[in-house]
Write a protein that holds these residues in place. Structure first.
Motif, PDB file in Angstrom:
ATOM      1  N   MET A  43       2.654 -12.464   3.711  1.00 32.26           N
ATOM      2  CA  MET A  43       3.148 -10.991   3.301  1.00 32.26           C
ATOM      3  C   MET A  43       3.295 -10.640   4.902  1.00 32.26           C
ATOM      4  O   MET A  43       2.241 -10.369   5.681  1.00 32.26           O
ATOM      5  CB  MET A  43       2.165 -10.365   2.724  1.00 32.26           C
ATOM      6  N   ILE A  68       6.752 -12.686   1.219  1.00 32.23           N
ATOM      7  CA  ILE A  68       6.843 -11.187   0.888  1.00 32.23           C
ATOM      8  C   ILE A  68       7.148 -10.406   1.982  1.00 32.23           C
ATOM      9  O   ILE A  68       6.535 -10.412   3.156  1.00 32.23           O
ATOM     10  CB  ILE A  68       5.229 -10.756   0.387  1.00 32.23           C
ATOM     11  N   SER A  69       8.186  -9.672   1.989  1.00 31.16           N
ATOM     12  CA  SER A  69       8.750  -8.848   3.048  1.00 31.16           C
ATOM     13  C   SER A  69       9.636  -7.964   2.668  1.00 31.16           C
ATOM     14  O   SER A  69      10.296  -7.911   1.631  1.00 31.16           O
ATOM     15  CB  SER A  69       9.754 -10.017   4.118  1.00 31.16           C
ATOM     16  N   GLY A  70       9.744  -6.842   3.374  1.00 28.68           N
ATOM     17  CA  GLY A  70      10.737  -5.820   3.070  1.00 28.68           C
ATOM     18  C   GLY A  70      11.921  -5.924   3.570  1.00 28.68           C
ATOM     19  O   GLY A  70      12.880  -4.811   3.704  1.00 28.68           O
ATOM     20  N   ASN A  91       9.657  -8.911  -2.547  1.00 23.96           N
ATOM     21  CA  ASN A  91       9.672  -7.732  -1.513  1.00 23.96           C
ATOM     22  C   ASN A  91       8.315  -6.817  -2.040  1.00 23.96           C
ATOM     23  O   ASN A  91       7.622  -7.133  -2.881  1.00 23.96           O
ATOM     24  CB  ASN A  91      10.960  -7.113  -1.703  1.00 23.96           C
ATOM     25  N   TYR A  92       8.057  -5.696  -1.118  1.00 20.12           N
ATOM     26  CA  TYR A  92       6.873  -5.132  -1.295  1.00 20.12           C
ATOM     27  C   TYR A  92       6.951  -4.354  -2.672  1.00 20.12           C
ATOM     28  O   TYR A  92       5.511  -3.779  -3.235  1.00 20.12           O
ATOM     29  CB  TYR A  92       6.649  -3.966  -0.173  1.00 20.12           C
ATOM     30  N   GLU A  93       8.033  -4.027  -3.450  1.00 24.58           N
ATOM     31  CA  GLU A  93       8.170  -3.475  -4.884  1.00 24.58           C
ATOM     32  C   GLU A  93       7.708  -4.419  -5.658  1.00 24.58           C
ATOM     33  O   GLU A  93       7.168  -4.016  -6.732  1.00 24.58           O
ATOM     34  CB  GLU A  93       9.526  -2.769  -4.733  1.00 24.58           C
ATOM     35  N   THR A 111       0.633  -7.870   7.453  1.00 21.31           N
ATOM     36  CA  THR A 111       1.058  -6.305   7.701  1.00 21.31           C
ATOM     37  C   THR A 111       0.319  -5.344   8.684  1.00 21.31           C
ATOM     38  O   THR A 111      -0.826  -5.726   8.883  1.00 21.31           O
ATOM     39  CB  THR A 111       1.411  -5.704   6.224  1.00 21.31           C
ATOM     40  N   LEU A 115      -1.645  -0.752   6.116  1.00 21.04           N
ATOM     41  CA  LEU A 115      -1.286  -1.717   4.806  1.00 21.04           C
ATOM     42  C   LEU A 115      -2.137  -2.475   4.315  1.00 21.04           C
ATOM     43  O   LEU A 115      -1.874  -2.961   3.046  1.00 21.04           O
ATOM     44  CB  LEU A 115       0.281  -1.825   4.934  1.00 21.04           C
ATOM     45  N   HIS A 119      -2.296  -3.581   0.042  1.00 21.67           N
ATOM     46  CA  HIS A 119      -1.743  -5.257  -0.047  1.00 21.67           C
ATOM     47  C   HIS A 119      -2.655  -5.969  -0.533  1.00 21.67           C
ATOM     48  O   HIS A 119      -2.387  -6.848  -1.479  1.00 21.67           O
ATOM     49  CB  HIS A 119      -0.814  -5.456   1.285  1.00 21.67           C
TER      50      HIS A 119
END
Length: 370
Positions: A43, A68-70, A91-93, A111, A115, A119
């Motif tokens: 992430m 996991i990334s935005g 993603n983060y959502e 991150t 965060l 997380h």
């Protein structure tokens, strides 16, 4: 984006190119492995996440299987580069859905500091083991909440203390435990560099939680504990700030801190974002000494003692860390120096006390066991 990691990479790149491949192969010879493999989703796909991903390509006990990334473009790039299936990309959502993915065992949270807390808790609630970069949280209160969440979910919480597995470091710890340095009297830890990009998250109080102490000073703090072999019982600290434009309120430029230990040893440490050429540990005892310089950079670590140069294998820190963490999570291995949430919580308690000492000017008593 310039950062501590970019800086360390630049100053050691030529040495790594000359030494790391032949000596690393000797440290970890190729041989069949048929034991359990830790399947990891990373992430945070920034510079350090990329370094971990590259290092994991040499792992036998751990495998990168998810991201996991935005940033959608990063996800696509990593999918292509590391053959990551679409079903393992979040993603983060959406990443809470990872709880329904049996092909991922653990999430490595890389991150920004602020965060880590949400997380890690979300990953734990999804039933996944968690590896978190250091500092584990912004303060001890957050750290305890993260530990509690992982315990409640019955998952392990480990922290990216890569130096706890580094061969030169472990040799000095072995020598100290064997009494080769005699009674330990003094430790010095110098950690710092001149920071670059003024817009990076490390200079943002809301994301970083502080300044140099949170980013680079934690190496000296943690190093004092594993080099001396005790937890400190008091701390004093002083802050120096020369550039108020770059280092806004709450973002420390330079902090010097001193600690006392139960056996009588004292430590003197410096953390800075405004001086280069600082990456040195020194341990002094009644019978001898040990020095690491560089002490925490990505490599090669170099060391000597009163008995001569240390010639331990040069390793890729992140590869060795992930191999060892796989063994801890899947096989119950006990490391020489702990890398769990409780270990990280002690560092956070000291960091809280350092900031308190800076503000008050007082000596702060520490009770890390509580």
């Amino acid at each position: 984006m310039n950062s501590r990691r970019d800086f360390l990479q630049k100053i050691t790149a030529s040495a790594i190119a000359l030494t790391i491949l032949p000596r690393y192969s000797m440290a970890m010879p190729e041989q069949p492995y048929d034991g359990p493999v830790l399947r990891v989703a990373i992430m945070g796909l920034g510079s350090y996440g990329s370094r971990v991903a590259e290092a994991m390509q040499s792992c036998k006990k751990a495998k990168l299987v998810g991201v996991i990334s935005g940033t959608p473009s990063k996800i696509k790039d990593w999918q292509s580069k590391y053959s990551i299936p679409e079903k393992n990309c979040y993603n983060y959502e959406t990443f809470d859905k990872i709880k329904d993915n049996p092909d991922i065992d653990a999430v490595y949270v890389i991150t920004p500091n602020a965060l880590h807390h949400p997380h890690v808790i979300r990953a734990a609630q999804a039933g996944k083991h968690v590896i978190c970069e250091k500092p584990m949280a912004l303060n001890a209160k957050e750290g305890q909440e993260m530990i509690n969440a992982c315990k409640k979910a019955n998952v392990k919480l480990l922290v990216g203390y890569r130096m706890h597995f580094e061969p030169h470091t472990l040799e000095i710890i072995r020598m100290r435990k064997a009494g080769e340095f005699g009674k330990i009297l003094f430790f010095q830890g110098l950690c710092g560099f001149k920071i670059g990009d003024p817009n990076q998250w490390r200079l943002n109080k809301q994301l970083a939680g502080g300044g140099s102490l949170m980013d680079i000073g934690i190496y000296a703090l943690n190093g004092s504990r594993y080099m001396i072999g005790e937890d400190p019982i008091w701390v004093t600290a002083q802050e120096t700030k020369t550039d108020h434009n770059l280092f806004k309120p709450g973002v420390d430029e330079t902090i010097q801190f001193q600690m006392g230990f139960p056996g009588g040893a004292v430590a003197s440490c410096l953390s800075t974002y405004n001086m280069n050429n600082l990456d040195r540990f020194f341990l002094n005892g009644e019978k001898g000494f040990a020095e690491l310089q560089p002490s925490t950079g990505y490599g090669p670590i170099k060391g000597r003692t009163n008995k001569g140069e240390l010639n331990q294998p040069i390793v890729v820190h992140q590869t060795l860390q992930m191999e060892e963490m796989s063994a801890i999570i899947l096989q119950g291995k006990q490391p020489v120096v702990p890398v769990d949430g409780e270990e990280a919580l002690k560092d956070l308690k000291v960091i809280d006390a350092i900031y308190e000492a800076v503000k008050s000017g007082n000596k702060i008593t520490l009770k890390l066991a509580e």
